[in-house]
Design a protein around this motif. Structure first.
Motif, PDB file in Angstrom:
ATOM      1  N   TYR A  43      -0.889   3.729   6.179  1.00 34.70           N
ATOM      2  CA  TYR A  43      -0.520   3.136   4.791  1.00 34.70           C
ATOM      3  C   TYR A  43      -1.787   2.497   4.194  1.00 34.70           C
ATOM      4  O   TYR A  43      -2.045   2.636   2.835  1.00 34.70           O
ATOM      5  N   GLN A  44      -2.524   1.479   5.187  1.00 40.68           N
ATOM      6  CA  GLN A  44      -3.349   0.978   4.545  1.00 40.68           C
ATOM      7  C   GLN A  44      -4.904   1.519   4.775  1.00 40.68           C
ATOM      8  O   GLN A  44      -4.672   2.441   5.589  1.00 40.68           O
ATOM      9  N   MET A  45      -5.900   1.037   3.959  1.00 39.64           N
ATOM     10  CA  MET A  45      -7.143   1.833   3.903  1.00 39.64           C
ATOM     11  C   MET A  45      -8.228   1.847   5.246  1.00 39.64           C
ATOM     12  O   MET A  45      -8.143   1.132   5.739  1.00 39.64           O
ATOM     13  N   ASP A  46      -8.733   3.021   5.609  1.00 36.25           N
ATOM     14  CA  ASP A  46      -9.703   3.117   6.583  1.00 36.25           C
ATOM     15  C   ASP A  46     -11.129   2.303   6.273  1.00 36.25           C
ATOM     16  O   ASP A  46     -11.456   2.326   5.023  1.00 36.25           O
ATOM     17  N   ASP A  72       0.831   0.958  14.160  1.00 36.93           N
ATOM     18  CA  ASP A  72       0.068  -0.020  13.320  1.00 36.93           C
ATOM     19  C   ASP A  72       0.181   0.293  11.936  1.00 36.93           C
ATOM     20  O   ASP A  72       1.032   1.186  11.551  1.00 36.93           O
ATOM     21  N   ARG A  73      -0.878  -0.034  10.852  1.00 42.07           N
ATOM     22  CA  ARG A  73      -0.685   0.183   9.544  1.00 42.07           C
ATOM     23  C   ARG A  73      -1.573   1.267   9.084  1.00 42.07           C
ATOM     24  O   ARG A  73      -1.776   1.340   7.993  1.00 42.07           O
ATOM     25  N   MET A 113       0.734  -1.344  -0.028  1.00 43.00           N
ATOM     26  CA  MET A 113       0.058  -0.008   0.008  1.00 43.00           C
ATOM     27  C   MET A 113       0.875   1.381   0.093  1.00 43.00           C
ATOM     28  O   MET A 113       0.286   2.308   0.408  1.00 43.00           O
ATOM     29  N   MET A 114       2.005   1.084  -0.447  1.00 41.50           N
ATOM     30  CA  MET A 114       2.754   2.369  -0.608  1.00 41.50           C
ATOM     31  C   MET A 114       2.300   3.190  -2.016  1.00 41.50           C
ATOM     32  O   MET A 114       1.821   2.326  -3.103  1.00 41.50           O
ATOM     33  N   SER A 136      -6.950  -3.972   8.540  1.00 43.88           N
ATOM     34  CA  SER A 136      -8.039  -4.698   9.199  1.00 43.88           C
ATOM     35  C   SER A 136      -7.447  -5.565  10.142  1.00 43.88           C
ATOM     36  O   SER A 136      -6.326  -6.271  10.128  1.00 43.88           O
ATOM     37  N   ALA A 137      -8.529  -5.974  11.087  1.00 50.23           N
ATOM     38  CA  ALA A 137      -8.020  -6.942  12.306  1.00 50.23           C
ATOM     39  C   ALA A 137      -8.224  -8.318  11.638  1.00 50.23           C
ATOM     40  O   ALA A 137      -7.977  -9.298  12.415  1.00 50.23           O
ATOM     41  N   PHE A 138      -8.664  -8.631  10.450  1.00 49.38           N
ATOM     42  CA  PHE A 138      -9.074  -9.905   9.833  1.00 49.38           C
ATOM     43  C   PHE A 138      -7.545 -10.542   9.386  1.00 49.38           C
ATOM     44  O   PHE A 138      -7.451 -11.727   9.039  1.00 49.38           O
TER      45      PHE A 138
END
Ligand code: PBG
Length: 325
Positions: free
Chosen positions: A220-223, A216-217, A167-168, A198-200
């Motif tokens: 860079y990772q999506m909301d 945490d991420r 996710m860069m 995601s917690a998944f």
């Protein structure tokens, strides 16, 4: 005109009728089986939160790949564990890394299998983030150069498709350029375009030993609350040269899969991730659910939403079940 002229139940009367009018037909040729390659020889360690999923050395990876191809699953995606982690995830691009050696071994065995590789740094960095760190921040531009190097090393080893999951921003363009400069213009890019924070992913982080050591991420990772933003991410990755785009996780984001499918005329993949798998396994082990029916219903839902490619730890089981139905 309505009832009694129209009776939708007419077409539900027998399995032959239901089969005839079925809108979504599950098939094994859209399945991808994820695997975890680790260094060494004859290593096969089960991931405690993911029954039936193993960290394996390249020799063992090949054996399971033989089984995967044997049941008719057309593709695997490989994740790697390094010998040693460091600040910049050097081993991600090592020609002798577990992923690179596994690809070579699969090629040598001449298996009829597409090899996809996950391109990310989090398994290889000592801090567990998907990019390089400065002053506690994950830096974008220096990270994409390293990701491109990792992708190139996978292509050199014989990968068919590389799949950046970091996710860069700009990594698809950087990877495409690097591959093309090195005469790998035929290697395709499957981009994890809409990857949510995601917690998944919990059980995966045990499997890939990639839990961030601080923070945490989210930067860079999506909301998880955003769907329109996913369309923008997909559009950008397609402009940069992605051949296949992916939404991840799958089940909690079926709406995103459907919107992406509507908007873009490219192959859409979905990743039925580790916790989606572990929850089903745990409930099945308790005798609370019918595993086969639940899994086939989940696969159908993901495909119905619009994903024609499904990455799933259930792939071998699904292939076997479809053969016997
Ligand atoms: C690496 C990566 C992750 C997954 C795939 N690639 C984990 C993460 O982003 O933390 C998750 C897969 C799964 O949960 O099955 N960046």
């Amino acid at each position: 005109m309505t009832f009694p002229v129209h009776r939708p139940r007419r077409l539900r009367r027998t399995e032959a009728l239901r089969g005839l009018v079925r809108e979504t037909r599950l098939a094994t040729n859209g399945l991808v089986y994820p695997m975890f390659a680790c260094p060494g020889n004859k290593v096969r360690t089960e991931v405690s939160s993911m029954p039936g999923v193993f960290q394996q050395s390249p020799d063992q990876i090949v054996e399971e790949c033989r089984e995967v191809a044997g049941v008719g699953v057309p593709a695997v995606i490989l994740f790697g564990l390094p010998e040693k982690k460091d600040e910049t995830g050097t081993e991600a691009a090592s020609p002798t890394g577990a992923v690179q050696r596994s690809i070579e071994a699969i090629r040598k065995a001449k298996l009829d299998l597409l090899v996809i590789t996950d391109v990310c740094l989090c398994e290889y960095t000592s801090h567990g983030h998907c990019g390089v760190i400065e002053d506690g921040e994950v830096l974008n531009d220096p990270s994409i150069a390293l990701l491109a190097d990792a992708a190139l090393s996978h292509a050199r080893a014989g990968a068919d498709i590389v799949a950046p999951s970091d996710m860069m921003d700009g990594r698809v363009a950087a990877i495409r350029r690097k591959l093309d400069e090195n005469k790998f213009s035929d290697v395709a890019i499957l981009s994890y375009a809409a990857k949510y924070c995601s917690a998944f992913y919990g059980p995966f982080r045990e499997a890939a030993q990639s839990t961030p050591q601080f923070g945490d991420r989210r930067s860079y990772q999506m909301d998880p609350a955003n769907a329109r933003e996913a369309l923008r991410e997909v559009a950008l990755d397609l402009e940069e040269g992605a051949d296949i785009i992916m939404v991840k996780p799958a089940l909690p984001y079926l709406d995103v899969i459907a919107r992406v499918r509507e908007r873009f005329d490219v192959p859409v993949a979905a990743y039925n991730v580790s916790a989606e798998f572990s929850m089903v396994k745990a409930a099945a082990r308790n005798g609370w659910i019918d595993e086969q029916r639940i899994v086939l219903e989940i696969m159908t839902s993901i495909q119905r939403a619009g994903a024609s490619i499904i990455l799933t730890y259930h792939a071998k089981d699904v292939a076997r079940w479809l053969k016997s139905c």
